[in-house]
Design a protein around this motif. Structure first.
Motif, mmCIF file in Angstrom:
data_model
loop_
_atom_site.group_PDB
_atom_site.id
_atom_site.type_symbol
_atom_site.label_atom_id
_atom_site.label_comp_id
_atom_site.label_asym_id
_atom_site.label_seq_id
_atom_site.Cartn_x
_atom_site.Cartn_y
_atom_site.Cartn_z
ATOM 1 N N SER A 41 0.870 -1.178 0.000
ATOM 2 C CA SER A 41 0.000 0.000 0.000
ATOM 3 C C SER A 41 0.904 1.225 0.000
ATOM 4 C CB SER A 41 -0.927 0.007 1.221
ATOM 5 O OG SER A 41 -0.208 -0.046 2.435
ATOM 6 N N PHE A 47 -5.148 3.272 0.565
ATOM 7 C CA PHE A 47 -5.510 2.506 -0.622
ATOM 8 C C PHE A 47 -6.085 3.408 -1.698
ATOM 9 C CE2 PHE A 47 -6.480 -0.393 3.082
ATOM 10 C CZ PHE A 47 -5.227 -0.991 3.064
ATOM 11 N N LYS A 83 -6.047 -5.003 -6.843
ATOM 12 C CA LYS A 83 -6.507 -3.855 -6.063
ATOM 13 C C LYS A 83 -7.657 -4.251 -5.143
ATOM 14 C CE LYS A 83 -5.071 -0.320 -9.350
ATOM 15 N NZ LYS A 83 -5.483 0.957 -9.949
ATOM 16 N N ARG A 84 -8.024 -3.356 -4.236
ATOM 17 C CA ARG A 84 -9.103 -3.606 -3.278
ATOM 18 C C ARG A 84 -10.414 -3.936 -4.000
ATOM 19 N NH1 ARG A 84 -7.011 -4.415 1.657
ATOM 20 N NH2 ARG A 84 -8.837 -3.605 2.748
ATOM 21 N N GLY A 123 -2.946 -3.859 0.141
ATOM 22 C CA GLY A 123 -3.312 -4.046 1.536
ATOM 23 C C GLY A 123 -2.107 -3.914 2.432
ATOM 24 N N TYR A 129 -8.319 -8.114 3.943
ATOM 25 C CA TYR A 129 -8.431 -7.966 2.497
ATOM 26 C C TYR A 129 -9.911 -8.018 2.136
ATOM 27 C CZ TYR A 129 -3.458 -8.674 2.734
ATOM 28 O OH TYR A 129 -2.127 -8.537 3.048
ATOM 29 N N THR A 130 -10.257 -7.561 0.930
ATOM 30 C CA THR A 130 -11.658 -7.501 0.539
ATOM 31 C C THR A 130 -12.110 -8.824 -0.085
ATOM 32 O OG1 THR A 130 -11.273 -6.715 -1.718
ATOM 33 C CG2 THR A 130 -11.362 -5.030 0.026
ATOM 34 N N GLN A 133 -11.025 -9.048 -3.596
ATOM 35 C CA GLN A 133 -9.638 -9.485 -3.782
ATOM 36 C C GLN A 133 -9.520 -11.001 -3.708
ATOM 37 O OE1 GLN A 133 -7.954 -6.665 -0.794
ATOM 38 N NE2 GLN A 133 -6.409 -6.291 -2.380
#
Length: 186
Positions: A41, A47, A83-84, A123, A129-130, A133
């Motif tokens: 990050s 982010f 990416k997120r 991250g 994390y999402t 992701q």
């Protein structure tokens, strides 16, 4: 109906291409057999934006953040960034050696860059994390395992596992069980 991503000419068809100069040829006879999961990050713990892409292209604006002055001269890359949002950016084709692992070893083999693919997750070690992701990482990992069959679940590691004491990513919040269970169908 959306077209399913694939790997063609060592590039992920669904990824944004953002070429990095920080790569070279793999040694003759090196087989792609390891997948390394990282996090990044820029600035730290923030982010969004294009700073990661700029960093991997040696264009990080050192005046934009104090931390950037410390790292702007590093020449590093990864094959992919997730990416997120789940969007994927590719910096180096998979058949080339990206500069992501540094001083590293796996099962007594040193210089993991020679035989690995590096994926950066946007991250940090201590924030989750999402779900986007994970969805993308699982999909991309399955494609990589199909294209490069020497990458198996036992040859998927975190940066911390190949550079212990030096690296900590992807961190304690990375859900290895969920990720690996999804890959193996458990």
């Amino acid at each position: 109906m959306p077209v399913q991503p694939s790997i063609e000419n060592h590039l992920l068809t669904s990824a944004k291409w953002c070429p990095s100069p920080n790569y070279n040829h793999r040694p003759s006879g090196a087989n792609i057999s390891l997948l390394v999961i990282h996090n990044i990050s820029l600035p730290p713990r923030q982010f969004g934006g294009e700073y990661i892409e700029s960093f991997f292209q040696n264009r990080l604006p050192r005046e934009d953040h104090p931390y950037f002055a410390e790292i702007a001269d590093l020449q590093v890359s990864a094959h992919l960034l997730i990416k997120r949002s789940g969007e994927v950016v590719q910096f180096v084709s998979f058949d080339q050696r990206a500069w992501h692992a540094g001083v590293s070893s796996f099962e007594s083999e040193t210089n993991c860059n020679d035989f690995s693919i590096g994926i950066e997750l946007e991250g940090c070690d201590d924030l989750p994390y999402t779900s986007d992701q994970y969805t993308t990482l699982i999909q991309v990992t399955r494609l990589l395992m199909q294209r490069y069959p020497l990458i198996t679940p036992t040859r998927i590691v975190g940066h911390d596992q190949i550079a212990p004491g030096r690296k900590t990513d992807p961190g304690a919040t990375f859900d290895w069980k969920h990720y690996l269970d999804c890959l193996t169908g458990e």
